[in-house]
Scaffold this motif. Sequence first.
Motif, mmCIF file in Angstrom:
data_model
loop_
_atom_site.group_PDB
_atom_site.id
_atom_site.type_symbol
_atom_site.label_atom_id
_atom_site.label_comp_id
_atom_site.label_asym_id
_atom_site.label_seq_id
_atom_site.Cartn_x
_atom_site.Cartn_y
_atom_site.Cartn_z
ATOM 1 N N THR A 123 -4.909 8.181 0.735
ATOM 2 C CA THR A 123 -4.242 6.890 0.886
ATOM 3 C C THR A 123 -4.280 6.437 2.343
ATOM 4 O O THR A 123 -4.541 5.268 2.648
ATOM 5 C CB THR A 123 -2.782 6.977 0.401
ATOM 6 N N ASN A 149 -0.598 -2.911 -6.304
ATOM 7 C CA ASN A 149 -1.950 -2.942 -5.748
ATOM 8 C C ASN A 149 -2.968 -3.487 -6.739
ATOM 9 O O ASN A 149 -3.981 -4.068 -6.327
ATOM 10 C CB ASN A 149 -2.337 -1.544 -5.264
ATOM 11 N N ALA A 150 -2.724 -3.335 -8.020
ATOM 12 C CA ALA A 150 -3.599 -3.958 -9.012
ATOM 13 C C ALA A 150 -3.511 -5.484 -8.909
ATOM 14 O O ALA A 150 -4.530 -6.190 -8.976
ATOM 15 C CB ALA A 150 -3.211 -3.494 -10.416
ATOM 16 N N ALA A 157 -7.119 -2.110 -1.904
ATOM 17 C CA ALA A 157 -6.199 -2.303 -3.023
ATOM 18 C C ALA A 157 -6.647 -1.511 -4.249
ATOM 19 O O ALA A 157 -5.832 -0.861 -4.921
ATOM 20 C CB ALA A 157 -6.091 -3.789 -3.357
ATOM 21 N N GLY A 158 -7.935 -1.552 -4.549
ATOM 22 C CA GLY A 158 -8.440 -0.791 -5.689
ATOM 23 C C GLY A 158 -8.290 0.705 -5.507
ATOM 24 O O GLY A 158 -7.962 1.433 -6.461
ATOM 25 N N TYR A 180 -2.551 6.527 -6.174
ATOM 26 C CA TYR A 180 -1.182 6.616 -6.680
ATOM 27 C C TYR A 180 -1.141 7.033 -8.145
ATOM 28 O O TYR A 180 -0.181 7.672 -8.586
ATOM 29 C CB TYR A 180 -0.446 5.292 -6.475
ATOM 30 N N SER A 181 -2.170 6.689 -8.898
ATOM 31 C CA SER A 181 -2.228 7.141 -10.293
ATOM 32 C C SER A 181 -2.338 8.654 -10.356
ATOM 33 O O SER A 181 -1.642 9.319 -11.141
ATOM 34 C CB SER A 181 -3.415 6.488 -11.011
ATOM 35 N N ILE A 240 1.225 1.380 -8.049
ATOM 36 C CA ILE A 240 0.040 1.174 -8.893
ATOM 37 C C ILE A 240 -0.028 -0.276 -9.347
ATOM 38 O O ILE A 240 -1.066 -0.940 -9.237
ATOM 39 C CB ILE A 240 0.076 2.122 -10.108
ATOM 40 N N CYS A 241 1.095 -0.791 -9.838
ATOM 41 C CA CYS A 241 1.133 -2.168 -10.327
ATOM 42 C C CYS A 241 0.927 -3.183 -9.205
ATOM 43 O O CYS A 241 0.154 -4.146 -9.347
ATOM 44 C CB CYS A 241 2.471 -2.426 -11.027
ATOM 45 N N VAL A 297 -4.708 2.017 -6.171
ATOM 46 C CA VAL A 297 -4.404 2.165 -7.599
ATOM 47 C C VAL A 297 -4.809 3.556 -8.075
ATOM 48 O O VAL A 297 -4.079 4.229 -8.810
ATOM 49 C CB VAL A 297 -5.123 1.079 -8.421
ATOM 50 N N SER A 324 0.827 -1.209 0.000
ATOM 51 C CA SER A 324 0.000 0.000 0.000
ATOM 52 C C SER A 324 0.864 1.263 0.000
ATOM 53 O O SER A 324 0.372 2.349 -0.322
ATOM 54 C CB SER A 324 -0.921 0.011 1.230
#
Length: 489
Positions: free
Chosen positions: A374, A440-441, A332-333, A339-340, A437-438, A336, A273
Amino acid sequence: MGRAFNIFTAVFCSIGSFLFGYDSGIIASVITFPAFKAFIGHPENYDSLSGAVVSTFTGGCFFGAALAGWTNDKLGRKRSIQLGAVIALWGCAMQGGANNFACMLVGRIVAGFAIGVLSMTVPLYNTEIAPPKIRGFIVGLAQQMIGIGFIVANWVGYGCQYLEGNQGWRLSLGLQLVPAFLLLVGIQFLPNSPRWLLEQGRDDEARAVVLRLHGGATPEARADADAEFVEMQGVIHAEASARSRNLSDLWETRAMLKRTLVAVGVQVFGQFSGINVINYFGPSMYQALGLSPGQSLLVQGIYGAVGPITNFFFITLILDTVGRKKPLMFGAGSFVVTYSVLTAIVACFPPVVDGVANTHTSAQRAGIAMIFMTSIFFSVSFGPVSWVLASEVFPTRTRSIGTSVATCANWAFNILFSQVSNLAINNVSWRYYLLFICLNAIDFVVIALFFPETKGKSLEEMAEIFGDETALPEVHDQHSDHKVEVEKA
């Protein structure tokens, strides 16, 4: 009365989690103090040296959590917490009184070792004294106290920056001695875990503790306590013959392997996270958005209050209702998304352009908002749930070693992020956030497909969820005297 005693016991025990939060939070402020930078020296290597100050602590935590698996079986939960408190006093005194960089690093390692013991033992103890219906709340109190530790640390750090010379950072680090001493003395008056007592063959003491936790002043409470005790006693005694304390027990069957992967996974995903990157290096992140050092410490102080407030309402009103899996997927979603947005802001509005500081206040505010969001999303997902799930999935015979392995995995990734994050933020800037990002996806997909739901189940009923052969004892309830006995073949 029983529930009130449960909550009081969990809150006091969670002073160990407060120490975890305070130390993690205070170091984020201390490494920005000019006097501390002068104390460390070597300004050309300060990023790597400050990373070492953080990562040596987390390295100590790893080894402390590893040892705690053994001490919890041999000494019990209470004595393990006292051991952690004693070591914390030693390490914190070394940090506050350090006269050179080497002494500081040793103090960080020793204090980290103590926090490793406490970070594993406190959720374990709280899990074993909590009734199933409010276990999420009781164990979630550990995360609540971590958050309160961060609040106190951030504001202590903000205030101590105005002290002259080395007084600021020495006082900031030395204040940890107070909660460590309170925990050392006060834990003596709390009960032992009834499940650990049963493992030691101290059945009468275990029954008395269960009765006390249920507030057994009424016949109904005594009946409930007896019913829980008999279920607990039957399963733990049945497991005793198979107990080996081998690490290989954690993957000896398909069901045990699933338990271990879930416990380790939820702890590691909590690190993915990126929350501890913010906790340790938040001021650096805010400076990357264009804020001054003083503004960064102020914002970090405000940030520290957001998570605990959110966490309190979540564990009180929601966690034991919605369960474990849905909050983890939501967290988790959400990461993403946050952070994006943060990546886009830092990429489009760097702190310095052609030698001129960025004063784009709208971008700064949006970036700060994403960091705050976050924290909020972490507090309604991985923050409390990771400690609850990792400690509740194992059977009693492997709970200590299983929780220890899961906590060690947490600290291993904590070490990694604490060592590289400051360097990454300063050298690759927004590109570093692409990693989160990656990660957590991927977390979202794994949780959705493989994580079970465990809410409302007793610790002895977890066998049903993970596919073990259910070995619950048959129970006969004699209503006339409210005694419950296990029928023997």
